[in-house]
Design a protein around this motif. Structure first.
Motif, PDB file in Angstrom:
ATOM      1  N   ASP A   1       0.802  -1.220   0.000  1.00  0.00           N
ATOM      2  CA  ASP A   1       0.000   0.000   0.000  1.00  0.00           C
ATOM      3  C   ASP A   1       0.837   1.273   0.000  1.00  0.00           C
ATOM      4  O   ASP A   1       0.327   2.347  -0.322  1.00  0.00           O
ATOM      5  CB  ASP A   1      -0.930   0.019   1.223  1.00  0.00           C
ATOM      6  CG  ASP A   1      -2.075  -0.959   1.080  1.00  0.00           C
ATOM      7  OD1 ASP A   1      -2.361  -1.352  -0.068  1.00  0.00           O
ATOM      8  OD2 ASP A   1      -2.668  -1.340   2.098  1.00  0.00           O
ATOM      9  N   ARG A   2       2.117   1.171   0.330  1.00  0.00           N
ATOM     10  CA  ARG A   2       2.940   2.381   0.403  1.00  0.00           C
ATOM     11  C   ARG A   2       4.117   2.392  -0.553  1.00  0.00           C
ATOM     12  O   ARG A   2       4.446   3.444  -1.113  1.00  0.00           O
ATOM     13  CB  ARG A   2       3.459   2.580   1.832  1.00  0.00           C
ATOM     14  CG  ARG A   2       4.289   3.837   1.966  1.00  0.00           C
ATOM     15  CD  ARG A   2       4.579   4.210   3.385  1.00  0.00           C
ATOM     16  NE  ARG A   2       5.376   5.427   3.462  1.00  0.00           N
ATOM     17  CZ  ARG A   2       5.826   5.961   4.591  1.00  0.00           C
ATOM     18  NH1 ARG A   2       5.540   5.388   5.758  1.00  0.00           N
ATOM     19  NH2 ARG A   2       6.560   7.062   4.575  1.00  0.00           N
ATOM     20  N   TYR A   3       4.769   1.246  -0.745  1.00  0.00           N
ATOM     21  CA  TYR A   3       6.035   1.237  -1.477  1.00  0.00           C
ATOM     22  C   TYR A   3       5.957   0.386  -2.745  1.00  0.00           C
ATOM     23  O   TYR A   3       5.164  -0.555  -2.846  1.00  0.00           O
ATOM     24  CB  TYR A   3       7.153   0.673  -0.599  1.00  0.00           C
ATOM     25  CG  TYR A   3       7.515   1.514   0.595  1.00  0.00           C
ATOM     26  CD1 TYR A   3       8.317   2.645   0.455  1.00  0.00           C
ATOM     27  CD2 TYR A   3       7.066   1.167   1.873  1.00  0.00           C
ATOM     28  CE1 TYR A   3       8.660   3.418   1.557  1.00  0.00           C
ATOM     29  CE2 TYR A   3       7.413   1.929   2.984  1.00  0.00           C
ATOM     30  CZ  TYR A   3       8.203   3.056   2.818  1.00  0.00           C
ATOM     31  OH  TYR A   3       8.542   3.822   3.907  1.00  0.00           O
TER      32      TYR A   3
ATOM     33  N   TYR B   1      10.587   3.160  -3.847  1.00  0.00           N
ATOM     34  CA  TYR B   1       9.828   4.408  -3.977  1.00  0.00           C
ATOM     35  C   TYR B   1       8.634   4.399  -3.030  1.00  0.00           C
ATOM     36  O   TYR B   1       7.951   3.375  -2.870  1.00  0.00           O
ATOM     37  CB  TYR B   1       9.324   4.575  -5.417  1.00  0.00           C
ATOM     38  CG  TYR B   1      10.446   4.597  -6.428  1.00  0.00           C
ATOM     39  CD1 TYR B   1      11.105   5.778  -6.748  1.00  0.00           C
ATOM     40  CD2 TYR B   1      10.877   3.418  -7.039  1.00  0.00           C
ATOM     41  CE1 TYR B   1      12.153   5.791  -7.656  1.00  0.00           C
ATOM     42  CE2 TYR B   1      11.925   3.422  -7.948  1.00  0.00           C
ATOM     43  CZ  TYR B   1      12.559   4.604  -8.247  1.00  0.00           C
ATOM     44  OH  TYR B   1      13.598   4.618  -9.150  1.00  0.00           O
ATOM     45  N   ASP B   2       8.408   5.547  -2.413  1.00  0.00           N
ATOM     46  CA  ASP B   2       7.216   5.770  -1.598  1.00  0.00           C
ATOM     47  C   ASP B   2       6.132   6.295  -2.532  1.00  0.00           C
ATOM     48  O   ASP B   2       6.122   7.481  -2.886  1.00  0.00           O
ATOM     49  CB  ASP B   2       7.532   6.781  -0.493  1.00  0.00           C
ATOM     50  CG  ASP B   2       6.357   7.043   0.433  1.00  0.00           C
ATOM     51  OD1 ASP B   2       5.205   6.746   0.040  1.00  0.00           O
ATOM     52  OD2 ASP B   2       6.579   7.572   1.532  1.00  0.00           O
ATOM     53  N   VAL B   3       5.219   5.421  -2.963  1.00  0.00           N
ATOM     54  CA  VAL B   3       4.260   5.819  -3.991  1.00  0.00           C
ATOM     55  C   VAL B   3       3.134   6.679  -3.443  1.00  0.00           C
ATOM     56  O   VAL B   3       2.379   7.268  -4.225  1.00  0.00           O
ATOM     57  CB  VAL B   3       3.691   4.586  -4.727  1.00  0.00           C
ATOM     58  CG1 VAL B   3       4.769   3.945  -5.589  1.00  0.00           C
ATOM     59  CG2 VAL B   3       3.100   3.565  -3.766  1.00  0.00           C
TER      60      VAL B   3
ATOM     61  N   MET C   1      10.888  -6.103   1.904  1.00  0.00           N
ATOM     62  CA  MET C   1      10.073  -6.378   0.726  1.00  0.00           C
ATOM     63  C   MET C   1      10.664  -7.533  -0.085  1.00  0.00           C
ATOM     64  O   MET C   1       9.917  -8.367  -0.617  1.00  0.00           O
ATOM     65  CB  MET C   1       9.923  -5.122  -0.131  1.00  0.00           C
ATOM     66  CG  MET C   1       9.178  -4.008   0.577  1.00  0.00           C
ATOM     67  SD  MET C   1       8.901  -2.539  -0.443  1.00  0.00           S
ATOM     68  CE  MET C   1       7.560  -3.077  -1.503  1.00  0.00           C
ATOM     69  N   PHE C   2      11.994  -7.606  -0.162  1.00  0.00           N
ATOM     70  CA  PHE C   2      12.586  -8.698  -0.935  1.00  0.00           C
ATOM     71  C   PHE C   2      12.405 -10.030  -0.207  1.00  0.00           C
ATOM     72  O   PHE C   2      11.960 -11.025  -0.816  1.00  0.00           O
ATOM     73  CB  PHE C   2      14.068  -8.437  -1.194  1.00  0.00           C
ATOM     74  CG  PHE C   2      14.687  -9.461  -2.104  1.00  0.00           C
ATOM     75  CD1 PHE C   2      14.430  -9.457  -3.471  1.00  0.00           C
ATOM     76  CD2 PHE C   2      15.526 -10.446  -1.594  1.00  0.00           C
ATOM     77  CE1 PHE C   2      14.988 -10.413  -4.319  1.00  0.00           C
ATOM     78  CE2 PHE C   2      16.088 -11.408  -2.431  1.00  0.00           C
ATOM     79  CZ  PHE C   2      15.813 -11.394  -3.795  1.00  0.00           C
TER      80      PHE C   2
END
Length: 507
Positions: free
Chosen positions: A444-446, A460-462, A483-484
C-alpha cells in the motif's frame, strides 16, 4: 466524449460490492477435474442465472494506463471508446501484470496460472526472444478456452500478435476457430526485399542500426499493399472480431471470444490524420517508427516528442476500432448478456525515466501500470473504481467464477466477480511480478524492484511520489530487505531460479 463519473471503492467496499453469494469460497478452492471428463452439458456446471451468458475478452498490447482518458493525468490522450466502456465497467486503478512481457502475460491470461518465478524455463528450438518465462503454455496446464469449450461454449480467437502463432507455440489451444492476421512487425510474412525504399529511408535508425534496419525492411514489406485505414492492423483485428460476432451471435449457443490487438505496440505507423492530432508542427527529421530498448539519450528532444506523438496516435486509432466492435455488440444486443473484460499486458517507456522501450530493468509505472475493466451485463460496479490489486492471471478465475463453472486447481488467480470477504487466502495486501531477471513488488505504500538476487534495488514511496522519481533504496535498506525477503522470496517459495549461463535478451 464526456468523462464518466466514477466513485472510488476501498478494498473492503469492493469485496462487498462483488459479494459473497453464488459459489463463494467453495468455487475458489474447488478441485478441477481432468479435462477429458469435462463434456458439454455436464450437469450442474452452469447455474440457471448465468445460462446463455457470453464472454468477450479484449487484450490490447503495450497500452499504458496513464494514456487512457478515464484514468486522468496529463499524458491522457483521446480514447472516447475506452472511456465509454469504462463508464459501464468496474475500473481497477491498481492493475499490474502477473509477469512480463508479451508471451509471459498471455500465458497467465490463458491459463489463470502464475508464470513467475519462471521455474522450468525451456525456450523452444529456434526461438530468438530469450527471456525467462517466454515459452509455450506447459502441456499439463489447462487453458480457459478448453474449460469454456468443455462446458458448451463456442470458443473463438482473433489476433495479429505474431508471437502467439509461431510454430512452436500453442496459445490457440481450446479455440474452435482462430484467425491469425499476419504481417505485424518482424513477422516473416512477405519477402523482405519487397519493401518500399522511401519508407525505410524515412525511418530513424539511431542506436541498434542493423536490427532496426531489418525490422523496418520486414515491416514495410508486410504492409506495402495497404491502401485505406481498414488495412492497418487494429482495424483488421476489430473488424474481423465484429464479423465473428455477427456469425456466432445467431447460433443460439453461448460463445467465448478473445480479441487480442498488438497495436499500440511498435512500430508506430498510424495514418497521418491520427499523428496530426498530437503533432501538427513541421517535422523534417527521421521518423521514430520504432524504439531502442535502453537509454533514451540516442533521441533528440524533438525526436522523443515525435515518438510520443506516434504512440499516442496509435492508441487513438486502436480506440476508434475498438469502438467499431462495441458498436457491433450494441447492434446485436450483446451487452445485455455478455461479460466483457479488457486489459493490457504491460506498458512501454517513452523517456520518462531516461529510458525507452521495454528493457527488464525499467519497472516504473510506465511499464507496470495497466488498464483493467470488467463490464458486467447486469451493470454491477458500473463507473466505479477499485483499488484492489488486479492482475493478468485473474482473468480465467473471474470468467469461470462469474459463470459458475468450477475452475481447475491450477487456476490460482482471484475471482474478481465473486470474492469472499476476509478470505485468509486472499492476500493482495502486496503483489509481486517478474520480468526476465528482475522482480517488482508493491504494497500500500512502497514499490521496490531489483535483480532476481536482490541487487540493484530501487525503492519508492508511492504515496508521496506516485510517478517514482525519488529512489529511497540507499536511505531505507531495511524496507528493501523486508520487501525482498517478505514479499519476493516468500511469494516465490524460496530463491529465484538462476540460469547459467544466462542468455542475453534479444528484445
Amino acid at each position: 466524449m464526456r468523462k464518466p463519473s466514477v466513485r472510488t471503492l476501498s478494498r473492503r467496499d469492493f469485496l462487498k460490492l462483488t459479494g459473497t453469494g453464488m459459489a463463494g469460497a467453495a468455487l475458489l478452492g474447488a478441485a478441477g477435474c481432468d479435462l477429458a471428463e469435462r463434456v458439454p452439458g455436464l450437469p450442474g456446471t452452469t447455474p440457471p442465472n448465468r445460462e446463455g451468458t457470453n464472454v468477450v475478452l479484449v487484450i490490447i498490447d503495450s497500452l499504458r494506463k496513464d494514456h487512457i482518458g478515464v484514468y486522468g493525468g496529463e499524458r491522457a490522450v483521446r480514447t472516447p471508446n475506452l472511456d465509454s466502456l469504462a463508464k459501464d465497467s468496474l475500473i481497477f486503478t491498481r492493475a499490474h501484470p502477473e509477469s512480463m512481457p508479451t508471451i509471459n502475460a498471455r500465458r497467465a491470461i490463458h491459463t489463470g496460472t502464475r508464470t513467475w518465478p519462471f521455474t522450468d524455463w525451456d525456450p523452444p528450438m529456434g526461438e530468438d526472444i530469450i527471456l525467462q518465462g517466454w515459452q509455450p503454455i506447459p502441456r499439463e496446464q489447462t487453458t480457459l478456452a478448453e474449460v469454456m469449450r468443455a462446458n458448451g461454449y463456442g470458443t473463438f480467437f482473433v489476433t495479429d500478435n505474431m508471437h502467439q502463432f509461431k510454430s512452436a507455440y500453442n496459445m490457440h489451444r481450446g479455440f474452435d476457430a482462430f484467425d491469425f492476421i499476419r504481417g505485424q512487425t518482424t513477422d516473416n510474412y512477405m519477402p523482405n526485399w519487397t519493401y518500399p525504399p522511401e519508407k525505410v529511408d524515412q525511418a530513424l535508425m539511431k542506436g541498434n542500426v542493423p536490427a532496426m534496419t531489418g525490422q523496418m525492411k520486414q515491416y514495410f514489406s508486410n504492409v506495402a499493399a495497404r491502401q485505406t485505414e481498414e488495412d492497418w492492423f487494429a482495424p483488421q483485428v476489430f473488424s474481423r472480431a465484429s464479423e465473428m460476432l455477427e456469425a456466432v451471435s445467431g447460433t443460439g449457443s453461448p460463445f467465448f471470444l478473445t480479441v487480442d490487438s498488438y497495436d499500440p505496440h511498435e512500430p508506430w505507423d498510424p495514418p497521418e490524420e491520427y499523428l496530426k492530432m498530437y503533432d501538427d508542427e513541421p517535422y523534417d527529421l527521421k521518423e521514430p517508427f520504432s524504439v531502442i530498448y535502453g537509454p533514451s539519450d540516442y533521441l533528440t528532444d524533438r525526436e522523443l516528442e515525435r515518438m510520443r506523438a506516434r504512440y499516442s496516435a496509435e492508441i487513438t486509432m486502436t480506440d476508434r476500432w475498438l469502438g467499431r466492435l462495441m458498436d457491433k455488440m450494441e447492434e446485436l444486443n450483446l451487452f445485455e448478456n455478455t461479460l466483457l473484460l479488457l486489459l493490457s499486458d504491460h506498458g512501454i517507456g517513452l523517456g520518462e525515466h531516461g529510458y525507452t522501450g521495454k528493457p527488464a530493468y525499467i519497472l516504473w509505472p510506465e511499464m507496470t501500470d495497466v488498464p483493467f475493466f470488467i463490464r458486467h451485463p447486469d451493470g454491477k460496479g458500473a463507473g466505479q473504481t477499485s483499488d484492489y490489486i488486479a492482475s493478468t492471471h485473474d482473468v480465467a478465475s473471474t470468467v469461470l467464477g462469474y459463470l459458475g463453472i468450477d475452475a481447475p486447481e491450477q487456476m490460482t488467480g482471484q475471482d474478481l466477480s465473486v470474492m469472499p470477504d476476509d478470505d485468509p487466502d486472499d492476500d493482495r495486501s502486496h503483489f509481486t511480478s517478474g520480468y526476465h531477471d528482475h522482480v517488482w513488488t508493491t504494497d500500500d505504500r512502497y514499490v521496490m524492484f531489483c535483480r532476481h538476487d536482490g541487487t540493484d534495488a530501487k525503492l519508492y514511496d508511492v504515496e508521496a511520489d506516485p510517478e517514482m522519481y525519488e529512489d529511497l533504496a540507499a536511505q531505507q535498506p531495511d524496507v528493501v530487505k523486508r520487501m525482498f525477503d517478505g514479499y519476493v522470496l516468500r511469494d516465490a517459495g524460496g530463491p529465484l531460479p538462476v540460469y547459467d549461463p544466462l542468455p542475453e535478451p534479444t528484445v
